[in-house]
Design a protein around this motif. Structure first.
Motif, PDB file in Angstrom:
ATOM      1  N   ALA A   1      -7.780  -1.998   1.326  1.00 26.83           N
ATOM      2  CA  ALA A   1      -9.178  -2.931   1.653  1.00 26.83           C
ATOM      3  C   ALA A   1      -8.542  -4.183   2.098  1.00 26.83           C
ATOM      4  O   ALA A   1      -9.216  -4.643   3.249  1.00 26.83           O
ATOM      5  CB  ALA A   1      -9.929  -3.152   0.344  1.00 26.83           C
ATOM      6  N   GLY A   2      -7.683  -4.983   1.576  1.00 23.26           N
ATOM      7  CA  GLY A   2      -7.228  -6.185   2.296  1.00 23.26           C
ATOM      8  C   GLY A   2      -6.699  -6.159   3.365  1.00 23.26           C
ATOM      9  O   GLY A   2      -7.171  -6.987   4.381  1.00 23.26           O
TER      10      GLY A   2
ATOM     11  N   MET B   1       0.884  -1.074   0.130  1.00 27.70           N
ATOM     12  CA  MET B   1      -0.034  -0.105  -0.080  1.00 27.70           C
ATOM     13  C   MET B   1       0.970   1.324   0.003  1.00 27.70           C
ATOM     14  O   MET B   1       0.562   2.074  -0.918  1.00 27.70           O
ATOM     15  CB  MET B   1      -0.879  -0.080   1.128  1.00 27.70           C
ATOM     16  CG  MET B   1      -1.751   1.086   1.056  1.00 27.70           C
ATOM     17  SD  MET B   1      -2.784   1.289   2.952  1.00 27.70           S
ATOM     18  CE  MET B   1      -1.558   1.327   4.068  1.00 27.70           C
ATOM     19  N   ILE B   2       2.035   1.228   0.821  1.00 24.91           N
ATOM     20  CA  ILE B   2       2.806   2.496   0.854  1.00 24.91           C
ATOM     21  C   ILE B   2       3.575   2.655  -0.445  1.00 24.91           C
ATOM     22  O   ILE B   2       3.690   3.791  -0.959  1.00 24.91           O
ATOM     23  CB  ILE B   2       3.727   2.274   2.197  1.00 24.91           C
ATOM     24  CG1 ILE B   2       2.818   2.193   3.656  1.00 24.91           C
ATOM     25  CG2 ILE B   2       4.703   3.386   2.242  1.00 24.91           C
ATOM     26  CD1 ILE B   2       2.076   3.596   3.800  1.00 24.91           C
ATOM     27  N   LEU B   3       4.255   1.669  -0.789  1.00 20.63           N
ATOM     28  CA  LEU B   3       5.040   1.590  -1.999  1.00 20.63           C
ATOM     29  C   LEU B   3       3.922   1.987  -3.287  1.00 20.63           C
ATOM     30  O   LEU B   3       4.512   2.898  -4.047  1.00 20.63           O
ATOM     31  CB  LEU B   3       5.691   0.271  -2.115  1.00 20.63           C
ATOM     32  CG  LEU B   3       6.638  -0.058  -1.362  1.00 20.63           C
ATOM     33  CD1 LEU B   3       7.298  -1.457  -1.635  1.00 20.63           C
ATOM     34  CD2 LEU B   3       7.963   0.934  -1.237  1.00 20.63           C
ATOM     35  N   THR B   4       2.958   1.305  -3.294  1.00 17.75           N
ATOM     36  CA  THR B   4       2.286   2.010  -4.560  1.00 17.75           C
ATOM     37  C   THR B   4       1.783   3.307  -4.279  1.00 17.75           C
ATOM     38  O   THR B   4       1.679   4.082  -5.293  1.00 17.75           O
ATOM     39  CB  THR B   4       1.020   0.999  -4.752  1.00 17.75           C
ATOM     40  OG1 THR B   4       0.274   0.951  -3.345  1.00 17.75           O
ATOM     41  CG2 THR B   4       1.546  -0.251  -5.041  1.00 17.75           C
TER      42      THR B   4
ATOM     43  N   LEU C   1      -9.449   2.993  15.412  1.00 18.61           N
ATOM     44  CA  LEU C   1      -8.624   4.400  15.188  1.00 18.61           C
ATOM     45  C   LEU C   1      -7.768   4.146  13.926  1.00 18.61           C
ATOM     46  O   LEU C   1      -7.639   5.016  13.210  1.00 18.61           O
ATOM     47  CB  LEU C   1      -7.582   4.690  16.370  1.00 18.61           C
ATOM     48  CG  LEU C   1      -6.749   5.677  16.255  1.00 18.61           C
ATOM     49  CD1 LEU C   1      -7.669   7.066  16.350  1.00 18.61           C
ATOM     50  CD2 LEU C   1      -5.814   5.875  17.251  1.00 18.61           C
ATOM     51  N   THR C   2      -6.990   3.065  13.587  1.00 20.28           N
ATOM     52  CA  THR C   2      -6.209   2.941  12.392  1.00 20.28           C
ATOM     53  C   THR C   2      -7.127   2.769  11.299  1.00 20.28           C
ATOM     54  O   THR C   2      -6.586   3.383   9.988  1.00 20.28           O
ATOM     55  CB  THR C   2      -5.580   1.637  12.813  1.00 20.28           C
ATOM     56  OG1 THR C   2      -4.688   1.429  14.203  1.00 20.28           O
ATOM     57  CG2 THR C   2      -4.699   1.186  11.594  1.00 20.28           C
ATOM     58  N   VAL C   3      -8.077   1.855  11.277  1.00 20.26           N
ATOM     59  CA  VAL C   3      -8.950   1.760  10.027  1.00 20.26           C
ATOM     60  C   VAL C   3      -9.675   3.220   9.634  1.00 20.26           C
ATOM     61  O   VAL C   3      -9.473   3.760   8.395  1.00 20.26           O
ATOM     62  CB  VAL C   3      -9.952   0.703  10.290  1.00 20.26           C
ATOM     63  CG1 VAL C   3     -10.938   0.607   9.306  1.00 20.26           C
ATOM     64  CG2 VAL C   3      -9.326  -0.650  10.579  1.00 20.26           C
ATOM     65  N   PHE C   4     -10.264   3.808  10.510  1.00 22.41           N
ATOM     66  CA  PHE C   4     -10.871   5.237  10.171  1.00 22.41           C
ATOM     67  C   PHE C   4     -10.063   6.049   9.761  1.00 22.41           C
ATOM     68  O   PHE C   4     -10.204   6.686   8.550  1.00 22.41           O
ATOM     69  CB  PHE C   4     -11.659   5.701  11.537  1.00 22.41           C
ATOM     70  CG  PHE C   4     -12.849   4.944  11.917  1.00 22.41           C
ATOM     71  CD1 PHE C   4     -13.558   4.740  13.017  1.00 22.41           C
ATOM     72  CD2 PHE C   4     -13.405   3.785  11.198  1.00 22.41           C
ATOM     73  CE1 PHE C   4     -14.287   4.260  13.597  1.00 22.41           C
ATOM     74  CE2 PHE C   4     -14.477   3.154  11.627  1.00 22.41           C
ATOM     75  CZ  PHE C   4     -14.917   3.336  12.677  1.00 22.41           C
ATOM     76  N   LEU C   5      -9.010   6.343  10.514  1.00 23.37           N
ATOM     77  CA  LEU C   5      -7.996   7.306   9.969  1.00 23.37           C
ATOM     78  C   LEU C   5      -7.112   7.367   8.732  1.00 23.37           C
ATOM     79  O   LEU C   5      -6.876   7.874   7.879  1.00 23.37           O
ATOM     80  CB  LEU C   5      -7.064   7.752  11.163  1.00 23.37           C
ATOM     81  CG  LEU C   5      -7.771   8.416  12.461  1.00 23.37           C
ATOM     82  CD1 LEU C   5      -6.790   8.544  13.458  1.00 23.37           C
ATOM     83  CD2 LEU C   5      -8.368   9.637  12.075  1.00 23.37           C
ATOM     84  N   TRP C   6      -6.744   5.965   8.584  1.00 21.14           N
ATOM     85  CA  TRP C   6      -6.025   5.579   7.313  1.00 21.14           C
ATOM     86  C   TRP C   6      -6.794   5.524   6.028  1.00 21.14           C
ATOM     87  O   TRP C   6      -6.451   5.664   5.122  1.00 21.14           O
ATOM     88  CB  TRP C   6      -5.451   4.015   7.661  1.00 21.14           C
ATOM     89  CG  TRP C   6      -4.413   4.099   8.571  1.00 21.14           C
ATOM     90  CD1 TRP C   6      -3.805   4.957   9.434  1.00 21.14           C
ATOM     91  CD2 TRP C   6      -3.213   2.842   8.614  1.00 21.14           C
ATOM     92  NE1 TRP C   6      -2.784   4.461  10.118  1.00 21.14           N
ATOM     93  CE2 TRP C   6      -2.383   3.152   9.518  1.00 21.14           C
ATOM     94  CE3 TRP C   6      -3.078   1.856   7.944  1.00 21.14           C
ATOM     95  CZ2 TRP C   6      -1.396   2.426  10.047  1.00 21.14           C
ATOM     96  CZ3 TRP C   6      -2.055   0.939   8.206  1.00 21.14           C
ATOM     97  CH2 TRP C   6      -1.255   1.263   9.312  1.00 21.14           C
ATOM     98  N   ALA C   7      -8.182   5.353   6.556  1.00 23.26           N
ATOM     99  CA  ALA C   7      -8.888   5.472   5.181  1.00 23.26           C
ATOM    100  C   ALA C   7      -9.204   6.894   4.902  1.00 23.26           C
ATOM    101  O   ALA C   7      -9.493   6.947   3.714  1.00 23.26           O
ATOM    102  CB  ALA C   7     -10.461   4.935   5.635  1.00 23.26           C
ATOM    103  N   ILE C   8      -8.897   7.929   5.354  1.00 25.22           N
ATOM    104  CA  ILE C   8      -8.963   9.327   4.976  1.00 25.22           C
ATOM    105  C   ILE C   8      -7.844   9.746   4.049  1.00 25.22           C
ATOM    106  O   ILE C   8      -7.899  10.276   3.266  1.00 25.22           O
ATOM    107  CB  ILE C   8      -9.059  10.139   6.055  1.00 25.22           C
ATOM    108  CG1 ILE C   8     -10.244   9.956   7.034  1.00 25.22           C
ATOM    109  CG2 ILE C   8      -9.073  11.677   5.761  1.00 25.22           C
ATOM    110  CD1 ILE C   8     -10.248  10.617   8.504  1.00 25.22           C
ATOM    111  N   TYR C   9      -6.709   8.918   4.423  1.00 28.02           N
ATOM    112  CA  TYR C   9      -5.446   9.398   3.702  1.00 28.02           C
ATOM    113  C   TYR C   9      -5.828   9.148   2.101  1.00 28.02           C
ATOM    114  O   TYR C   9      -5.347  10.144   1.178  1.00 28.02           O
ATOM    115  CB  TYR C   9      -4.391   8.542   3.738  1.00 28.02           C
ATOM    116  CG  TYR C   9      -3.525   8.830   5.302  1.00 28.02           C
ATOM    117  CD1 TYR C   9      -4.031   8.251   6.566  1.00 28.02           C
ATOM    118  CD2 TYR C   9      -2.421   9.696   5.269  1.00 28.02           C
ATOM    119  CE1 TYR C   9      -3.270   8.588   7.659  1.00 28.02           C
ATOM    120  CE2 TYR C   9      -1.868  10.025   6.535  1.00 28.02           C
ATOM    121  CZ  TYR C   9      -2.374   9.569   7.726  1.00 28.02           C
ATOM    122  OH  TYR C   9      -1.528   9.921   8.626  1.00 28.02           O
TER     123      TYR C   9
END
Lengths: 389, 234
Positions: B137-138, B110-113, B168-176
């Motif tokens: 998503a995975g 995810m980070i690399l792409t 916390l991780t899922v909600f905030l990472w989804a905004i990025y």
């Protein structure tokens, strides 16, 4: 169904509320842009849009953080309380409800813990009371069973922890005291009845013996009259046989009179036995009433005793009635026999008088005949024999 | 010239993250549990992020001693800190190694792409963005299913702490991804200054917020170390 799922989920309600807030802010931002953009240059409009979008992102991020931290913790705490409440509902009172929180959820948790402790205490007290009740009931059951088997000296232990059982034991013991006294009186009456019955039996035997004597005397009289074995000798008839027959009849009459007196006595005894039977029946009824006041197995035992006493009284009553009937028959029979004997006596006396008169007339005629004959045949100087006229 | 606001945001983020690092280190040392992974990993998360924002501040002030791009520093921060967060969550639930490895792999992809979507041209940028979104998503699926199932038999307080950190991780990472799509790199709806502000806030909430939850609910964190629930702070 969606309405039901929304109302049943705090998370869903929180998400919907958050979405509405975001939409509201989005609408406000759009309204702000719409109001300001006509007065702004292109670059300023882009800055305005960028600022509003950034603010929206910050809002969403902030709400997400609050939801994930505070909201999730609150929901998790409520779920934990719910699970603990369900466990308590199933009877699992060992659930852990300790908390370090000082907020509303912590206060709610401590209230649940206090409720759990109160339930445990109440259940423990109830179980202890139930154990005491069971032990007392078991002991009482054993004692009542012994009472039902006939041991009226058994009493229930009044020194028990449960007040209701102690009161029950006290009432039962009082009832047993009364019943024991009543049964004692019934037993005393029963002994008296037995003694009276024994006397009645003796009197009856004597009456039978006297009746047999009367019957035998009447048979003898009948045989003697029928065969005509009366020796009408003047001397015997005048003094001997007539006197013997009279004495015999008098003895028969006396025997019958004694029999009658004995029958009177029998009737007195029968009256006494009848009174005893009535008393016994009344005692049986009282025992039945007392038995109805007692509950449990003891009542059945009392009831059995009462029924047996009542049955004994009724049988005694029936026996006395029968004996009274028989005694009446015997009395009537003896009276008839007495009257018959007296009539026979009178007839015999009359007959004897008539025969005596005929014999006397015949004897006088014979004497005159013999005198005539003697006078004609007597040698000279002979004196005629003196007669006993 | 980087705007002063950007410098302010970078500097504030660096300060906050480094302060949080120090606080948690003190907390771990005072409890004598610094050797435990549950107490040693969080300072690395906020510390690496704090250093990254310090570098961004210096970069904005042209004081960075070496050449580096803003996106490179940022993605390096994410490439190092996000696996630590995934690994920490995996240790909390004691998930199977295969699942943890898969989650770390998806995170790295995810980070690399995402970084690739910045450096390449626009033709494959959207494809890389889509791949990054799929990886995310995975990762979310793994966090919500295998990770959550692995902690079902743990004490309730342990489960509650994990769920808070997971959400916390899922909600905030989804905004990025949304912020990136609207950033100057893609659609350009968000200007650079606003995008940096949004990302800084997200980084603070994701990492400092993560550690602050651990500090505020330290009684629940202690259950992972002692293996049993406690009611008073360790």
């Amino acid at each position: 169904m969606a309405r039901v799922s929304i109302s049943s989920s705090y998370v869903t309600k929180f998400a919907i509320a958050t979405s509405l807030v975001v939409l509201a802010i989005l609408a406000a931002a759009a309204n702000l842009f719409a109001n300001l953009s006509p007065e702004l240059a292109q670059a300023q409009q882009e800055e305005l849009v960028s600022g509003l979008v950034a603010m929206l992102f910050i809002l969403v991020a902030g709400v997400s953080f609050v939801a994930a931290s505070v909201g999730r913790e609150a929901i998790s705490s409520l779920n934990a309380l719910r699970d603990s409440a369900r466990r308590m509902e199933r009877g699992e009172l060992d659930v852990d409800l300790e908390t370090h929180r000082n907020d509303e959820i912590g206060e709610l948790t401590r209230s649940f813990a206090a409720t759990r402790d109160a339930l445990k205490s109440r259940i423990s007290q109830t179980e202890q009371r139930s154990t005491e009740l069971q032990e007392a009931a078991t002991d009482y059951s054993i004692e009542m069973q012994r009472v039902g088997e006939g041991d009226l000296t058994r009493r229930l232990n009044e020194d028990v922890a449960v007040e209701e059982m102690a009161e029950l034991a006290e009432n039962f013991n009082q009832m047993m005291d009364q019943l024991e006294e009543t049964v004692g009186e019934v037993y005393a009456f029963t002994e008296q009845v037995a003694e009276a019955t024994s006397k009645l039996e003796t009197q009856t035997d004597q009456s039978i013996e006297a009746s047999e004597q009367v019957y035998s005397a009447a048979q003898d009289m009948d045989e003697q009259v029928g065969e005509g074995e009366f020796a009408f000798d003047e001397g015997e008839l005048a003094s001997g046989t007539e006197g013997d027959m009279s004495d015999e009849v008098d003895e028969t009459v006396e025997a019958i009179e004694r029999l009658s007196n004995r029958m009177d006595r029998v009737n007195e005894i029968l009256e006494f036995i009848s009174e005893v039977a009535d008393e016994t029946n009344m005692l049986a009824l009282n025992a039945g009433i007392e038995a109805s006041k007692v509950e449990g197995e003891g009542a059945e035992g009392f009831q059995v005793i009462a029924e047996e006493v009542k049955t004994l009284a009724e049988e005694t009553r029936d026996a006395t009635d029968e004996i009274e009937t028989i005694s009446d028959e015997i009395r009537e029979g003896t009276n008839n026999a007495l009257n018959s004997v007296l009539r026979q006596q009178a007839m015999l006396v009359a007959l004897m008088d008539e025969d005596t008169t005929d014999l006397a007339d015949s004897a006088e005629e014979l004497r005159r005949t013999l005198t005539q004959l003697e006078v004609s045949d007597l040698p000279e100087g002979a004196e005629p024999v003196a007669t006993s006229d | 010239m980087v705007a002063e606001e950007t410098i302010t945001w970078f500097g504030s983020a660096a300060s906050l993250l480094l302060i949080m690092t120090a606080v948690f280190l003190w907390f771990a040392v005072s409890r004598g549990r610094l050797r435990s992974a549950f107490y040693s990993i969080p300072p690395f998360i906020t510390g690496i992020a704090g250093i990254a924002y310090l570098m961004l501040s210096l970069l904005a002030l042209d004081a960075l001693p070496f050449e580096a791009a803003e996106s490179t520093i940022r993605y390096t921060d994410w490439f190092l800190t996000t696996p630590l967060i995934i690994y920490y969550l995996g240790r909390m639930v004691d998930v199977r190694s295969a699942v943890l490895g898969g989650a770390l792999g998806l995170n790295a992809a995810m980070i690399l792409t995402g970084y690739g979507a910045i450096v390449v041209d626009s033709q494959i940028q959207l494809a890389l963005i889509a791949v990054s979104a799929i990886c995310f998503a995975g990762l979310v699926f793994l966090l919500l299913r295998p990770f959550t199932e692995a902690i079902q038999n743990s004490p309730s307080q342990s489960q509650r702490l994990f769920r808070s950190l997971r959400d916390l991780t899922v909600f905030l990472w989804a905004i990025y991804p949304f912020a990136f799509v609207l950033s100057p790199e893609v659609l350009g709806v968000l200007q650079a200054i606003d995008y940096n502000f949004v990302v800084a806030v997200l980084d603070i909430l994701t990492k400092a917020g993560f550690v602050s939850i651990l500090l505020l609910r330290q009684y629940q964190l202690a259950t992972f170390v002692t293996g049993e629930e406690t009611t008073t702070p360790a």
